[in-house]
Each structure stands twice: as C-alpha cells, then as structure tokens.
Design a protein around this motif. Structure first.
Motif, mmCIF file in Angstrom:
data_model
loop_
_atom_site.group_PDB
_atom_site.id
_atom_site.type_symbol
_atom_site.label_atom_id
_atom_site.label_comp_id
_atom_site.label_asym_id
_atom_site.label_seq_id
_atom_site.Cartn_x
_atom_site.Cartn_y
_atom_site.Cartn_z
ATOM 1 N N TRP A 164 -3.328 -17.139 0.610
ATOM 2 C CA TRP A 164 -2.416 -16.308 0.502
ATOM 3 C C TRP A 164 -4.240 -15.418 -0.313
ATOM 4 O O TRP A 164 -4.301 -13.586 -0.156
ATOM 5 C CB TRP A 164 -1.342 -16.393 0.300
ATOM 6 C CG TRP A 164 -0.555 -16.715 0.918
ATOM 7 C CD1 TRP A 164 -1.084 -16.459 1.772
ATOM 8 C CD2 TRP A 164 0.902 -16.676 0.347
ATOM 9 N NE1 TRP A 164 0.529 -17.186 2.906
ATOM 10 C CE2 TRP A 164 1.687 -17.300 1.784
ATOM 11 C CE3 TRP A 164 1.468 -16.649 -0.570
ATOM 12 C CZ2 TRP A 164 2.765 -17.659 1.534
ATOM 13 C CZ3 TRP A 164 2.812 -16.936 -0.938
ATOM 14 C CH2 TRP A 164 3.433 -17.789 0.464
ATOM 15 N N ASP A 165 -4.716 -16.113 -1.072
ATOM 16 C CA ASP A 165 -5.317 -14.888 -1.770
ATOM 17 C C ASP A 165 -7.019 -14.840 -0.867
ATOM 18 O O ASP A 165 -7.346 -13.486 -0.462
ATOM 19 C CB ASP A 165 -5.949 -15.440 -2.961
ATOM 20 C CG ASP A 165 -5.232 -15.944 -3.845
ATOM 21 O OD1 ASP A 165 -4.529 -14.724 -4.407
ATOM 22 O OD2 ASP A 165 -5.493 -17.114 -4.980
ATOM 23 N N TYR B 215 -7.808 -8.912 3.767
ATOM 24 C CA TYR B 215 -7.671 -7.406 4.527
ATOM 25 C C TYR B 215 -7.696 -6.281 3.703
ATOM 26 O O TYR B 215 -6.668 -4.972 3.568
ATOM 27 C CB TYR B 215 -6.813 -7.537 4.922
ATOM 28 C CG TYR B 215 -5.918 -9.106 6.160
ATOM 29 C CD1 TYR B 215 -6.989 -8.286 7.327
ATOM 30 C CD2 TYR B 215 -5.305 -10.021 5.649
ATOM 31 C CE1 TYR B 215 -6.404 -9.511 7.779
ATOM 32 C CE2 TYR B 215 -5.070 -10.702 7.118
ATOM 33 C CZ TYR B 215 -5.936 -10.417 8.117
ATOM 34 O OH TYR B 215 -6.196 -11.388 9.003
ATOM 35 N N GLY B 216 -8.020 -6.526 1.886
ATOM 36 C CA GLY B 216 -7.704 -5.475 1.143
ATOM 37 C C GLY B 216 -7.039 -5.439 0.699
ATOM 38 O O GLY B 216 -6.740 -3.944 0.467
ATOM 39 N N MET B 217 -6.110 -6.074 0.543
ATOM 40 C CA MET B 217 -4.336 -6.072 -0.450
ATOM 41 C C MET B 217 -4.788 -6.817 -1.464
ATOM 42 O O MET B 217 -4.119 -7.386 -1.881
ATOM 43 C CB MET B 217 -3.685 -5.743 0.430
ATOM 44 C CG MET B 217 -3.703 -5.113 2.197
ATOM 45 S SD MET B 217 -2.336 -6.086 3.109
ATOM 46 C CE MET B 217 -2.627 -5.749 4.615
ATOM 47 N N PRO B 218 -4.951 -5.946 -2.751
ATOM 48 C CA PRO B 218 -5.412 -6.775 -4.109
ATOM 49 C C PRO B 218 -3.105 -6.934 -4.070
ATOM 50 O O PRO B 218 -2.882 -5.674 -3.874
ATOM 51 C CB PRO B 218 -6.030 -6.399 -4.757
ATOM 52 C CG PRO B 218 -6.188 -4.788 -4.446
ATOM 53 C CD PRO B 218 -6.160 -5.169 -2.386
ATOM 54 N N ARG B 219 -2.590 -8.085 -5.012
ATOM 55 C CA ARG B 219 -1.862 -7.965 -5.664
ATOM 56 C C ARG B 219 -1.863 -6.482 -6.397
ATOM 57 O O ARG B 219 -2.291 -6.151 -7.553
ATOM 58 C CB ARG B 219 -1.740 -9.124 -6.360
ATOM 59 C CG ARG B 219 -1.118 -10.470 -5.605
ATOM 60 C CD ARG B 219 -0.814 -11.270 -6.443
ATOM 61 N NE ARG B 219 -0.674 -12.311 -5.394
ATOM 62 C CZ ARG B 219 0.427 -12.732 -5.810
ATOM 63 N NH1 ARG B 219 1.226 -12.587 -6.784
ATOM 64 N NH2 ARG B 219 0.613 -13.962 -4.985
ATOM 65 N N ASP C 273 3.723 -10.870 0.559
ATOM 66 C CA ASP C 273 3.175 -9.284 -1.032
ATOM 67 C C ASP C 273 2.550 -8.820 0.463
ATOM 68 O O ASP C 273 2.447 -7.509 0.303
ATOM 69 C CB ASP C 273 2.376 -9.271 -1.712
ATOM 70 C CG ASP C 273 0.798 -9.973 -2.094
ATOM 71 O OD1 ASP C 273 0.667 -11.174 -1.366
ATOM 72 O OD2 ASP C 273 0.041 -9.605 -1.995
ATOM 73 N N ILE C 274 2.294 -8.773 1.420
ATOM 74 C CA ILE C 274 1.338 -8.822 2.574
ATOM 75 C C ILE C 274 2.078 -8.521 3.775
ATOM 76 O O ILE C 274 2.288 -7.082 3.578
ATOM 77 C CB ILE C 274 -0.141 -9.355 2.810
ATOM 78 C CG1 ILE C 274 -1.226 -9.345 2.022
ATOM 79 C CG2 ILE C 274 -0.453 -8.661 4.583
ATOM 80 C CD1 ILE C 274 -2.366 -10.622 3.108
#
Length: 70
Positions: free
Chosen positions: A59-60, A66-70, A32-33
C-alpha cells in the motif's frame, strides 16, 4: 456456475475483459486511496487508465506510485 478467469467472468457478465480487470485491480487498492476516490479527492492524474495493470500489493508503494500520501 463459478468463473475462474477474467475471460469467463467477462463472458458471463457480458462485459469487456479489460473492464473486469480494472474493477478487480481497484479492489486491491489501499483503503485510504479508495476513500479519496469516493470523496473525489484523488489527483487528476489518477484515472481508470491508471489501473491498466495490477497495482503493487504494498500500500505504501501504491501511495507513492499514484501520488496519494496519507
């Protein structure tokens, strides 16, 4: 001829070793990133410099780092 180190890959491809490392580190990112980056939806703070070091394998943890919540 197979290469077993970053240095060997860089020499074979005539590229900088640090560049090869960042490409390989990028391949360790959560799907997803990667998708967000391809869509241009990553935070402005996430740059190539963010991959100076290998990302966490969890991955969590990557998402938090990196500040990229799902």
């Amino acid at each position: 001829m197979p290469c077993s180190t970053l240095r060997e890959i860089a020499q074979a491809e005539k590229l900088d070793e640090r560049y090869i490392a960042r490409i390989l580190y990028g391949s360790l990112l959560a799907p997803d990133i990667i998708e967000k980056v391809l869509q241009g939806r990553q935070p402005v703070t996430f740059t190539v410099k963010s991959l100076k070091r290998a990302p966490p394998l969890d991955w969590d943890e990557q998402r938090r780092l990196y500040g990229m919540p799902r």
